[in-house]
Scaffold this active site. Sequence first.
Site, short mmCIF file in Angstrom:
data_model
loop_
_atom_site.label_atom_id
_atom_site.label_comp_id
_atom_site.label_asym_id
_atom_site.label_seq_id
_atom_site.Cartn_x
_atom_site.Cartn_y
_atom_site.Cartn_z
CE1 TYR A 212 77.25 23.40 43.56
CE2 TYR A 212 77.06 21.98 45.49
CZ TYR A 212 76.48 22.86 44.59
OH TYR A 212 75.17 23.23 44.73
CD GLN B 103 77.75 6.48 56.21
OE1 GLN B 103 77.46 7.42 55.49
NE2 GLN B 103 78.94 6.38 56.79
CG HIS C 66 75.60 11.17 56.33
ND1 HIS C 66 76.09 12.45 56.34
CD2 HIS C 66 76.63 10.38 56.74
CE1 HIS C 66 77.35 12.44 56.73
NE2 HIS C 66 77.71 11.20 56.98
CD GLU D 47 80.99 7.02 51.23
OE1 GLU D 47 79.85 6.63 51.58
OE2 GLU D 47 81.31 8.23 51.14
CG HIS D 48 82.60 5.32 55.16
ND1 HIS D 48 81.44 5.83 54.62
CD2 HIS D 48 83.45 6.37 55.26
CE1 HIS D 48 81.59 7.13 54.39
NE2 HIS D 48 82.81 7.49 54.77
CG ASP E 59 83.19 10.50 58.47
OD1 ASP E 59 83.68 9.89 57.51
OD2 ASP E 59 82.08 10.23 58.97
CD GLU F 159 99.53 1.30 14.19
OE1 GLU F 159 99.54 2.54 14.12
OE2 GLU F 159 99.49 0.68 15.26
CG HIS G 39 102.86 7.98 12.45
ND1 HIS G 39 101.85 8.62 11.79
CD2 HIS G 39 102.58 8.13 13.78
CE1 HIS G 39 100.98 9.13 12.66
NE2 HIS G 39 101.41 8.84 13.89
#
Lengths: 442, 442
Positions: A139, A268, A271, A336-337, A370, A424, A429
């Site tokens: 996307y 930053q 943005h 993030e950065h 970036d 169990e 099994h």
Amino acid sequence: MNLKAAPVRLSTTSADFEAEFKARLHWSAEADAAIEQVVADILADVQRRGDEAVLDYTRRFDRLEVDGMPALELTAAELRAAFESLPAQQRDALETAARRVRTYHEAQKKASGESWSYRDADGTLLGQKVTPLDRVGIYVPGGKAAYPSSVLMNAVPAHVAGVGEIIMVVPTPGGEKNPLVLAAAHVAGVTRAFTIGGAQAVAALAYGTRTIPKVDKITGPGNAYVASAKKRVFGTVGIDMIAGPSEILVLADGSTPPDWVAMDLFSQAEHDELAQSILLCPDAAYIERVQQEIDRLLPSMPRAEIIAASLNGRGALIQTRSMEEACEISNRIAPEHLEVSSSEPHRWEPLLRHAGAIFLGAFTSESLGDYCAGPNHVLPTSGTARFSSPLGVYDFQKRSSLIEVSEEGAQALGHVASVLAHGEGLQAHARAAEMRLRSPKP
Amino acid sequence: MNLKAAPVRLSTTSADFEAEFKARLHWSAEADAAIEQVVADILADVQRRGDEAVLDYTRRFDRLEVDGMPALELTAAELRAAFESLPAQQRDALETAARRVRTYHEAQKKASGESWSYRDADGTLLGQKVTPLDRVGIYVPGGKAAYPSSVLMNAVPAHVAGVGEIIMVVPTPGGEKNPLVLAAAHVAGVTRAFTIGGAQAVAALAYGTRTIPKVDKITGPGNAYVASAKKRVFGTVGIDMIAGPSEILVLADGSTPPDWVAMDLFSQAEHDELAQSILLCPDAAYIERVQQEIDRLLPSMPRAEIIAASLNGRGALIQTRSMEEACEISNRIAPEHLEVSSSEPHRWEPLLRHAGAIFLGAFTSESLGDYCAGPNHVLPTSGTARFSSPLGVYDFQKRSSLIEVSEEGAQALGHVASVLAHGEGLQAHARAAEMRLRSPKP
């Protein structure tokens, strides 16, 4: 214009630091119930009506009056033409960036994305087979935040992983196509591309329509509708992380030119208004110089208003007792950065546990990372670096365990499995294991 | 009791194969709106009232009348005592299984979970630092599906990853504690354990309460309420996959004793009525022999009713034209467990692209892998193996990109970043790069 950008000034020695710090950090990813309902309806409609629904929403939200789905496909020739129409400088920059991003992700695949196996003493083979996804959707936001670099950062790792088909969707509101985005799709080796967006594009990729192929995973950032849609289709397809506003944290020891740091904070903040820029530094005088550079540089910035809104609303210049304390606070934020703007970045790096990407030393501006250093710029936001990772080759691969138990191995393992399975209450099994024993249980 | 288990018989040469195959495969993970609302309310309540809400729901849903949160914590001494109270055979089996699971996951960490970096020609350092999560929560179902093996499969990889704190939650309806589950928590090195479950336990781990520590990620299977809660808190914390009913696919060439295959189909079917067991085989006579073994073995199975319901409702014995076609169909199903019950499993393995775990050869029963071969038994279900992987060390680690651009590197990269940033209209990004140039742009 008398714009002023004054990030809040905090000090860790102040009594109300904790409260002010927490208030500044707070950003809620809580879902908006109205958006959720709209998205749920769009998903159900696309699942039911397929192409027709996609066309309707694209007409309504992107004002694209087309007479059928074919008009929403970007052909390979169109992508190539967009690339060839660019000035040489932009073509070269895109190709250089793609090459560097590819080299980095090839190293990543080699380091952590190859199949492996071993045999134990009984001759039992154990391992994992790593295979690429068959088909993924990426996307790409349109409109004001149409970033060709994001095309590279999503498509190149998919390509390196060996994904068979990469389907790109990018909304083109009002029909406006961004030639750099189309060119990046050409350079990155996108297989097919469609000019659709929003929740309807996510739905089309997740469920498939007559025209849009169903994919196995959807990656890439988008607005609140896209994020909500991705979260809803998670399980039907894989998704990458849900991105919040972008953030930068600069750890500074005062050795970097203060105008560099100011510009990194701007990069930053430009943005959007919700982006967050924080400086952590033990040196009050240096913080003051950064503020002076902010004042000096702001008026020359084309996006000064967004920068000022972001810095005033969410920015902070925080004086710490020491660099060690700055590292601790950085770990709490899990940015993030993370720029380690220090003359001794390798002294501090081992102390930094949670971050999407760590930029070491004064020359490593976030913007180099970036675009073209090589590592991915799709990074975990809003503290999610505590538990998630940059987008990478591993997001476009999956693993299958491999087990080959030898006859010998089945003797040793059979008894253990039998005991645990009976414990169990799963007798089939147990018996499946016991049947492989040379001396079956009485 | 005149129980009959007759999985539907299909043949790929039959005209209506596609339709019948699709109908059989269909399992919808669609959310139930009523469950969604209940879960949303519980999450909001726990976020608001913390411990009090957790206590209320535990009283109501698990019928646990306790006077405070401390009564809901299982102490380390209690876990150890549970282990020590077990028969020696069970203690040994648990320890052997834990040791093998640990060895496998250590190999996994070494193969794909270590930090790496390189320097390019300009001296720029690029890489990724891999670090463990600080604190994780593991959800262990209680009641009829309380599986100690799941405790090992969740906690051991977290431990191998280096996670600091592992918080286990396990509901104990009516106060009934499963000593094997408690013992497994002891063996696996769980840090703290609480007898809570459901959406309230997920909420407590995701948001934290006064008593329950907030974690970074929640893993482990649960019922529809747990699955819905995990999906909702995704983003606040990390989660592993959302599990659907368990499945096995057996690819058989007719060389394995048919009673082994029948029991392997049972071992999946005995989990619950929605579990799915499918046999793919080119040999009609062999399929018939497997059906005869099903008929012969079923009456002796303690869980015969569940097995019959599962096989009648969702099982299938499918005759294919060839083993190659069987492999293709397997890829369409992308099964959780895939047994290659063949005398030449390595001939078919390369054709198998999508599966959670691949069990090679007649001696490799799924149950050996479930308990003690070493690989994880938490695997992607319902076709999600197309895009997701077994639970592993990588689920308890995250990555941070490392970038250190040298002064030389900043010259080469700065021009590229500047061109691309201007192309995206992000001038602060461009100027941050340009400031690092020795000959800044005019």
